[in-house]
Design a protein around this motif. Structure first.
Motif, PDB file in Angstrom:
ATOM      1  N   ARG A 375     -11.654   4.841  -3.384  1.00 32.85           N
ATOM      2  CA  ARG A 375     -10.739   6.152  -3.314  1.00 32.85           C
ATOM      3  C   ARG A 375      -9.196   6.069  -3.183  1.00 32.85           C
ATOM      4  NH1 ARG A 375     -12.981   9.267   1.370  1.00 32.85           N
ATOM      5  NH2 ARG A 375     -14.025   7.177   1.978  1.00 32.85           N
ATOM      6  N   ALA A 376      -8.854   4.657  -2.945  1.00 32.65           N
ATOM      7  CA  ALA A 376      -7.550   4.403  -2.574  1.00 32.65           C
ATOM      8  C   ALA A 376      -6.645   4.608  -3.943  1.00 32.65           C
ATOM      9  CB  ALA A 376      -7.205   3.121  -1.947  1.00 32.65           C
ATOM     10  N   SER A 377      -5.119   4.570  -3.894  1.00 34.27           N
ATOM     11  CA  SER A 377      -4.183   4.535  -4.962  1.00 34.27           C
ATOM     12  C   SER A 377      -4.363   3.116  -5.667  1.00 34.27           C
ATOM     13  CB  SER A 377      -3.000   4.932  -4.580  1.00 34.27           C
ATOM     14  OG  SER A 377      -2.388   3.981  -3.892  1.00 34.27           O
ATOM     15  N   LEU A 398      -4.438   0.766   4.749  1.00 34.13           N
ATOM     16  CA  LEU A 398      -5.092   2.023   4.314  1.00 34.13           C
ATOM     17  C   LEU A 398      -4.980   3.205   5.437  1.00 34.13           C
ATOM     18  CD1 LEU A 398      -8.368   0.778   3.118  1.00 34.13           C
ATOM     19  CD2 LEU A 398      -6.861   2.085   1.585  1.00 34.13           C
ATOM     20  N   GLN A 403      -5.227   6.933   3.942  1.00 35.14           N
ATOM     21  CA  GLN A 403      -6.192   6.860   3.089  1.00 35.14           C
ATOM     22  C   GLN A 403      -7.509   6.424   3.898  1.00 35.14           C
ATOM     23  OE1 GLN A 403      -5.369   5.158  -0.869  1.00 35.14           O
ATOM     24  NE2 GLN A 403      -2.927   5.896  -0.690  1.00 35.14           N
TER      25      GLN A 403
END
Length: 472
Positions: A375-377, A398, A403
């Motif tokens: 789900r992280a950038s 994170l 995040q």
């Protein structure tokens, strides 16, 4: 392959039915393959069809409303584990893909799952052979061509992620008595780009389902917007100190370390966090390590933290760990309450769950760092890769980027016992220690176990057993 339905409500509640026909008609008519006698169910309500060339099941609406994971659909490709509802407020069922022995049409996710199971016991090379054999003998021509391309494309990122995600499963792996095999598994349990993308898609589906529920249910909305901020990611690393004060080592060089993740939640403004015993004392569930402890080895934490959404990792003093004297899999730790600004204390339901309240909502960090990275950038993931960040560094990064957020899944309660609650809300390793909310919006249990190979049965310890550990 066969379509299989676990009926969650209605006259067939609790039954699992496997349908032999390639096309399964669902409705109130006695001529239907799946007969549902309930108000609002049309004679020819819906149809599930196996498209053999694609190795997929298509669900089509016929004369009635159909909802998949809370969203109304006309036609959709079903995934293993999808929740089906026939008519608004009508009978509900969990869709399963049944693969008979010797089947020649096996889904890729099942091939990967089977390969992982083989790898955990027999090593990475055996896992690769298992997947290759399945691909060549049990896949369609289309899959035989496209899947190798996906795996090659994901090899570079997969090798980098493998170290983290493999270590995140250590809690399961350390039950092996063969420590050499454990070392090999930790080094070779790589995750492909295809698996990472599948994880992302699963999470998107779960988030859409929860969003749909939240719009219709204020209790679910409260869990999503408020109580989820009180659920933390637990990260631990420990070694074994031998009686001669040396570190246990497999090869007399590097000390043997176990690294893992779990979940927990804030239960007191004084900083008390509820989790599982096996999250804060993982060696209790590891047969091989337990044998060393019986011979005088002592486990020592090098690192133990709890990370709440919007906060940096907080140190968890090992001396603060409280465990029950019986075998209930719950525990308590304490973090600095001064560092918990904005973290909500979760509401605990200490009375029995009402019989009509059959909803289970699980909040936690299943698959640990792997799910967070999914789900992280892209920019953050690329930065972590370029500097070969450790799991500790990755979690800190994170957290700084805001995040770290838990995953929310929902399902139904299938059984309640004095010391256990059984539900089918999806979860897996890493989700241990997370809260299980009931339909009233209060915590009814602590998630503690899954049944491998059958996602319809996950287990929670009733919350009162954990509440008894809190200071009076």
């Amino acid at each position: 392959m066969r379509a299989q339905l676990l009926h969650l409500s209605g006259a067939d509640r609790g039954r699992t039915v496997t349908y032999e026909a390639r096309v399964v008609t669902i409705g109130a008519s006695p001529s239907s393959q799946a007969v549902l006698e309930a108000p609002g169910v049309a004679d020819r309500h819906a149809q599930i069809e196996l498209v053999e060339d694609e190795c997929r099941f298509h669900l089509r609406r016929l004369d009635g409303q159909v909802f998949v994971n809370g969203a109304e659909v006309e036609e959709v490709i079903l995934q293993d584990g999808d929740r089906l509802e026939f008519g608004a407020g009508g009978p509900m069922a969990r869709f399963r893909i049944y693969v008979p022995l010797g089947a020649v049409c096996k889904p890729v996710h099942r091939m990967l799952s089977d390969a992982r199971d083989v790898g955990r016991v027999s090593g990475g090379a055996a896992a690769t052979r298992t997947f290759t054999r399945d691909l060549l003998t049990q896949a369609t021509t289309r899959l035989k061509i496209t899947v190798p391309l996906m795996l090659v494309a994901g090899a570079f990122l997969g090798g980098w992620l493998g170290g983290w995600i493999g270590r995140a499963a250590t809690l399961d792996l350390v039950t092996r008595k063969d420590f050499e095999r454990l070392r090999e598994q930790q080094q070779t349990n790589a995750v492909t780009q295809a698996q990472l993308e599948a994880l992302r898609q699963d999470q998107q589906k779960q988030q859409q389902e929860i969003a749909t529920l939240a719009r219709a249910n204020s209790g679910v909305l409260q869990i999503q917007k408020v109580w989820s901020r009180g659920v933390c990611l637990v990260h631990g690393i420990y070694r074994l100190r031998m009686p001669d004060q040396s570190w246990f080592s497999l090869d007399n060089t590097e000390p043997f370390e176990c690294e893992y993740t779990g979940s927990g939640f804030l239960a007191s403004a004084a900083g008390y966090v509820i989790t599982n015993r096996h999250v804060v004392a993982p060696w209790t569930e590891a047969a091989g390590i337990s044998a060393l402890i019986e011979q005088g080895a002592k486990p020592e934490f090098l690192h133990l933290t709890a990370t709440f959404p919007g906060h940096d990792p907080l140190d968890v003093p090992p001396a603060s760990i409280r465990r029950r004297s019986d075998d209930r899999d719950v525990a308590l730790v304490q973090v600095d309450p001064k560092s918990l600004e904005g973290v909500p204390v979760l509401p605990l339901q200490l009375t029995p769950v009402e019989s009509e309240d059959q909803r289970a909502i699980v909040v936690g960090y299943p698959t640990g760092l792997g799910a967070l990275l999914a789900r992280a950038s892209d920019a953050l993931v690329d930065d972590l890769r370029q500097r070969s960040a450790s799991m500790t560094d990755a979690i800190a990064a994170l957290a700084t980027a805001g995040q770290i957020t838990p995953i929310i899944t929902q399902g139904g309660i299938s059984e309640q016992k004095e010391d256990m609650i059984v539900y089918d809300a999806a979860t897996t390793h890493g989700g241990s220690g997370g809260p299980v909310f009931g339909g009233s919006g209060t915590v009814i249990a602590v998630n503690f176990a899954i049944q491998p190979g059958f996602t319809g049965a996950n287990y929670g310890v009733p919350i009162r057993f954990a509440q008894e550990l809190l200071p009076k």
